[in-house]
Design a protein around this motif. Structure first.
Motif, PDB file in Angstrom:
ATOM      1  N   PRO A 198     -22.049 -16.926  11.446  1.00  0.00           N
ATOM      2  CA  PRO A 198     -22.584 -16.707  10.092  1.00  0.00           C
ATOM      3  C   PRO A 198     -21.533 -16.861   8.999  1.00  0.00           C
ATOM      4  N   ALA A 199     -20.300 -16.439   9.256  1.00  0.00           N
ATOM      5  CA  ALA A 199     -19.262 -16.562   8.227  1.00  0.00           C
ATOM      6  C   ALA A 199     -19.008 -18.029   7.902  1.00  0.00           C
ATOM      7  N   LEU A 200     -18.995 -18.872   8.933  1.00  0.00           N
ATOM      8  CA  LEU A 200     -18.736 -20.289   8.720  1.00  0.00           C
ATOM      9  C   LEU A 200     -19.902 -20.953   7.989  1.00  0.00           C
ATOM     10  N   THR A 201     -21.105 -20.694   8.413  1.00  0.00           N
ATOM     11  CA  THR A 201     -22.255 -21.326   7.772  1.00  0.00           C
ATOM     12  C   THR A 201     -22.426 -20.833   6.337  1.00  0.00           C
ATOM     13  N   ASP A 202     -22.152 -19.552   6.095  1.00  0.00           N
ATOM     14  CA  ASP A 202     -22.221 -19.043   4.725  1.00  0.00           C
ATOM     15  C   ASP A 202     -21.167 -19.723   3.851  1.00  0.00           C
ATOM     16  N   GLY A 203     -19.979 -19.915   4.420  1.00  0.00           N
ATOM     17  CA  GLY A 203     -18.916 -20.572   3.664  1.00  0.00           C
ATOM     18  C   GLY A 203     -19.262 -22.007   3.321  1.00  0.00           C
ATOM     19  N   LEU A 204     -19.843 -22.732   4.258  1.00  0.00           N
ATOM     20  CA  LEU A 204     -20.258 -24.110   3.991  1.00  0.00           C
ATOM     21  C   LEU A 204     -21.355 -24.147   2.924  1.00  0.00           C
ATOM     22  N   ALA A 205     -22.271 -23.178   2.998  1.00  0.00           N
ATOM     23  CA  ALA A 205     -23.351 -23.135   2.009  1.00  0.00           C
ATOM     24  C   ALA A 205     -22.796 -22.873   0.610  1.00  0.00           C
TER      25      ALA A 205
END
Length: 337
Positions: A106-113
């Protein structure tokens, strides 16, 4: 509009898919797997993406997929880069595959978003690739694992026995019937779960028996074999076109399996009285036995006659009495107002 104005110059984030500019931005593939499927059983697109990647990353060095990926000749780097670091690593059109951990990154996908949402960052192609899927019933594996841990670590659950839990099985069954009769879908789903818990709990306790242990897999295997054997019209060569023919198949097969000498064998005498009377009447009727009722007077025999009559008319006497009792309860409440 001036061709040199900012409005006429598309930003790097606006590169059209499939163009050279878009290809230069690279590609990030987030590979997800299900822990309910054996490690290494991945989809063909997943294996293709893994073999074609310039780099494969995984934040969890103990991820169950890693031994199988390495056995297939895929180098996996243990790393947990930030979203910006991933973008930098994609520069020049490189493809990165991130093997997601159980939490799904989730941290990675939130960062990409967040980066994509600024509208000022050139984003590579992003793809979510499920590498394995849950089959129907897969969440039952979660229940077995949770029950196993509760049995080992909970002070109350670790001390329970089959006999100690027996009353809960009866209570949960009654609550399930009530949910069905009330027509409450949410309650029905919950009560089915409670009944299922009793099955899994008893099976977990059974694993510890020193003389004849069995597991939930043995329980499931037994009922699967029974269902297949008792449905020759589905899994075999016999034919049944009506519910009555299906029931006849079932009873014949059951009689051979159990080698019973009486149609009354196997009927639990501890069940509620009306249900017991109706079950006896059903067995007698199915066997084409015309058994007169005992010529004895009394409330018990009157109830027996009512139960037999109800069964012959296709009415469940227990359900009918519960419906009448609920109506009586409502009348009492009305009188109390």
């Amino acid at each position: 509009m001036n061709a040199n104005s900012p409005e006429a110059t598309p930003g790097p984030e606006q590169a059209a898919p499939g163009t050279a500019a878009a290809a230069a931005l690279g590609r990030i593939v987030l590979l997800t797997t299900s822990h309910r499927v054996a490690p290494g059983l991945l989809s063909w697109p997943a294996w293709q993406a893994l073999h074609a990647a310039d780099q494969v990353l995984c934040a969890d060095g103990a991820h169950p997929q890693l031994p199988y990926l390495r056995e297939a000749g895929i180098t996996v780097d243990e790393a947990s880069p930030t979203a910006q670091e991933l973008l930098d690593a994609c520069a020049g059109g490189r493809t990165l595959v991130v093997v997601a951990t159980g939490e799904g990154e989730p941290a990675l996908t939130d960062g990409l978003a967040r980066l994509a949402g600024t509208g000022r960052v050139a984003m590579p192609e992003l793809e979510l690739l499920p590498a394995s899927y849950d089959l129907p019933g897969a969440r039952l594996l979660d229940l077995v694992q949770v029950m196993d841990r509760i049995r080992a670590e909970c002070p109350w659950s670790s001390q329970q026995t089959h006999k100690g839990l027996a009353k809960y099985g009866i209570e949960e069954a009654y609550e399930l019937v009530e949910a069905i009769e009330e027509g409450d879908r949410d309650e029905l789903r919950e009560e089915l779960g409670d009944v299922l818990l009793q099955v899994v709990f008893h099976a977990r306790i059974a694993e510890e028996d020193p003389e004849s242990p069995f597991s939930i897999d043995d329980v499931a295997a037994g009922i699967v074999a029974k269902l297949i054997h008792r449905h020759p019209h589905v899994f075999g060569d016999e034919t049944a076109t009506t519910p009555e023919e299906v029931k006849a198949h079932w009873l014949r097969t059951k009689a051979v399996e159990k080698q019973r000498t009486s149609i009354t064998e196997g009927i639990p005498l501890g069940q509620p009285g009306l249900a017991l009377a109706a079950k006896l009447a059903s067995r007698a009727r199915t066997a084409d036995l015309d058994i007169p009722l005992p010529p004895v007077e009394g409330i018990g025999y009157d109830l027996l006659a009512l139960a037999v009559r109800a069964e012959s008319q296709g009415v469940d006497p227990e359900a009918a009495l519960r419906a009448a009792a609920r109506a009586y309860r409502d009348a009492i409440r009305d009188a109390e107002r």
